[in-house]
Design a protein around this motif. Structure first.
Motif, mmCIF file in Angstrom:
data_model
loop_
_atom_site.group_PDB
_atom_site.id
_atom_site.type_symbol
_atom_site.label_atom_id
_atom_site.label_comp_id
_atom_site.label_asym_id
_atom_site.label_seq_id
_atom_site.Cartn_x
_atom_site.Cartn_y
_atom_site.Cartn_z
ATOM 1 N N LYS A 90 16.385 35.568 27.148
ATOM 2 C CA LYS A 90 16.915 34.507 26.265
ATOM 3 C C LYS A 90 15.781 33.804 25.528
ATOM 4 C CE LYS A 90 20.982 33.709 29.062
ATOM 5 N NZ LYS A 90 21.562 32.889 30.115
ATOM 6 N N TRP A 91 14.679 33.548 26.233
ATOM 7 C CA TRP A 91 13.536 32.889 25.598
ATOM 8 C C TRP A 91 12.961 33.782 24.494
ATOM 9 C CZ3 TRP A 91 8.757 30.745 28.738
ATOM 10 C CH2 TRP A 91 8.020 29.885 27.925
ATOM 11 N N ARG A 92 12.843 35.081 24.771
ATOM 12 C CA ARG A 92 12.341 36.008 23.754
ATOM 13 C C ARG A 92 13.293 36.097 22.561
ATOM 14 N NH1 ARG A 92 8.599 40.651 24.857
ATOM 15 N NH2 ARG A 92 9.017 40.606 22.667
ATOM 16 N N ASP A 93 14.606 35.980 22.814
ATOM 17 C CA ASP A 93 15.573 35.989 21.712
ATOM 18 C C ASP A 93 15.404 34.772 20.804
ATOM 19 O OD1 ASP A 93 16.619 38.353 22.655
ATOM 20 O OD2 ASP A 93 18.383 37.436 23.595
ATOM 21 N N GLU A 94 14.867 33.674 21.342
ATOM 22 C CA GLU A 94 14.573 32.500 20.510
ATOM 23 C C GLU A 94 13.384 32.770 19.599
ATOM 24 O OE1 GLU A 94 14.041 29.118 23.061
ATOM 25 O OE2 GLU A 94 15.999 29.371 23.992
ATOM 26 N N VAL A 95 12.453 33.615 20.070
ATOM 27 C CA VAL A 95 11.288 33.968 19.260
ATOM 28 C C VAL A 95 11.699 34.933 18.149
ATOM 29 C CG1 VAL A 95 8.998 35.040 19.276
ATOM 30 C CG2 VAL A 95 9.715 33.623 21.217
ATOM 31 N N GLY A 101 15.736 37.423 12.340
ATOM 32 C CA GLY A 101 14.274 37.524 12.268
ATOM 33 C C GLY A 101 13.582 36.549 13.214
ATOM 34 N N PHE A 102 12.350 36.227 12.891
ATOM 35 C CA PHE A 102 11.566 35.335 13.745
ATOM 36 C C PHE A 102 12.037 33.898 13.593
ATOM 37 C CE2 PHE A 102 8.705 38.963 13.433
ATOM 38 C CZ PHE A 102 8.372 39.113 14.768
ATOM 39 N N GLY A 103 12.083 33.206 14.719
ATOM 40 C CA GLY A 103 12.508 31.813 14.715
ATOM 41 C C GLY A 103 11.367 30.874 14.360
ATOM 42 N N TYR A 104 11.671 29.587 14.381
ATOM 43 C CA TYR A 104 10.670 28.557 14.129
ATOM 44 C C TYR A 104 10.031 28.152 15.446
ATOM 45 C CZ TYR A 104 12.754 28.208 9.521
ATOM 46 O OH TYR A 104 13.207 28.495 8.266
ATOM 47 N N MET A 105 8.716 27.983 15.427
ATOM 48 C CA MET A 105 7.978 27.696 16.648
ATOM 49 C C MET A 105 8.522 26.472 17.382
ATOM 50 S SD MET A 105 3.915 27.580 17.095
ATOM 51 C CE MET A 105 3.178 27.510 18.685
ATOM 52 N N GLU A 106 8.933 25.467 16.652
ATOM 53 C CA GLU A 106 9.451 24.258 17.319
ATOM 54 C C GLU A 106 10.739 24.533 18.095
ATOM 55 O OE1 GLU A 106 10.666 23.863 12.912
ATOM 56 O OE2 GLU A 106 8.777 24.161 13.921
ATOM 57 N N ASP A 107 11.386 25.667 17.814
ATOM 58 C CA ASP A 107 12.609 26.022 18.527
ATOM 59 C C ASP A 107 12.346 26.822 19.802
ATOM 60 O OD1 ASP A 107 14.126 24.761 16.569
ATOM 61 O OD2 ASP A 107 14.340 26.604 15.393
ATOM 62 N N ALA A 130 0.374 23.831 26.251
ATOM 63 C CA ALA A 130 1.199 23.246 25.192
ATOM 64 C C ALA A 130 1.718 24.328 24.251
ATOM 65 C CB ALA A 130 0.385 22.215 24.415
ATOM 66 N N ASP A 131 2.967 24.200 23.884
ATOM 67 C CA ASP A 131 3.594 25.102 22.907
ATOM 68 C C ASP A 131 3.465 26.565 23.309
ATOM 69 O OD1 ASP A 131 4.330 22.957 21.295
ATOM 70 O OD2 ASP A 131 2.422 22.979 20.226
ATOM 71 N N ALA A 132 3.762 26.866 24.575
ATOM 72 C CA ALA A 132 3.665 28.235 25.079
ATOM 73 C C ALA A 132 4.932 29.022 24.744
ATOM 74 C CB ALA A 132 3.449 28.220 26.591
ATOM 75 N N TRP A 133 4.755 30.319 24.609
ATOM 76 C CA TRP A 133 5.894 31.213 24.404
ATOM 77 C C TRP A 133 5.514 32.608 24.881
ATOM 78 C CZ3 TRP A 133 5.060 35.113 20.723
ATOM 79 C CH2 TRP A 133 4.013 34.887 19.830
ATOM 80 N N PRO A 134 6.520 33.419 25.265
ATOM 81 C CA PRO A 134 6.240 34.747 25.828
ATOM 82 C C PRO A 134 5.883 35.767 24.754
ATOM 83 C CG PRO A 134 8.600 34.359 25.803
ATOM 84 C CD PRO A 134 7.946 33.101 25.307
#
Length: 183
Positions: A90-95, A101-107, A130-134
């Motif tokens: 789910k987290w990767r689907d937000e990316v 396409g690619f989401g916004y980093m703040e999301d 801070a502001d980590a993502w997979p």
């Protein structure tokens, strides 16, 4: 004598099996599924420089010009219902969503906390990514001959910066309590 003096300088040592990784939105019962983590280091990019004042005795030295933050690597045990894997899916689907396409980093960027714990399971040191993502979610491998072993997968996080905190010292200082030697 020297060994006794050396040992007396330590209150205790950090134990690498005492840690906790907190990810926003992760169900509390899945937190213990993280079986390996690292506190990421940093690498300085350098250029070789020379001191022109040295004349013919030029001695090169390296000067930093940039900092690269290493990725945070996490390893998770997979529960039978794959809830931990679903959390990261789910987290990767937000990316990246295949339809939009690619989401916004703040999301999708989240602050991840890695806690070093004492023997009493009290947080003594915290690193906030801070502001980590997979960036990477690794494969889950199956093997017919590996009876009785658990399934695992890895996650590599990238992030915008780190904040390091002496967690226990900070809390105790706010309470006006000296840090005890046994923790």
């Amino acid at each position: 004598m020297v060994l006794r003096v050396f040992k007396a300088t330590f209150r205790d040592i950090s134990r690498n099996n005492r840690f906790l990784v907190w990810l926003p939105g992760m169900p509390p019962d899945l937190v213990a599924h993280c079986i390996m983590a690292n506190i990421p280091g940093e690498t300085y990019s350098t250029n070789v420089s020379y001191d022109p004042r040295e004349g013919d005795n030029v001695i090169p030295w390296e000067l930093p010009y940039d900092v690269t933050q290493n990725e945070c690597s996490l390893t998770f045990m997979v529960d039978q219902e794959y809830r931990i894997k679903s959390f990261f899916d789910k987290w990767r689907d937000e990316v990246f969503d295949p339809t939009t396409g690619f989401g916004y980093m703040e999301d999708y960027a989240k602050d991840v906390k890695i806690f070093q714990l004492s023997r009493q399971h009290i947080p003594t040191y915290t690193v906030t990514l801070a502001d980590a993502w997979p960036k990477t979610v690794t494969d889950i491998n199956f093997e017919a001959g590996s009876q009785g072993t658990m399934s695992t997968f890895g996650v590599n996080l990238v992030y915008g910066g780190q904040e390091k905190t002496d967690t226990l010292g900070f809390v105790l200082s706010k309470l006006g309590v000296p840090r005890p030697d046994f923790i």
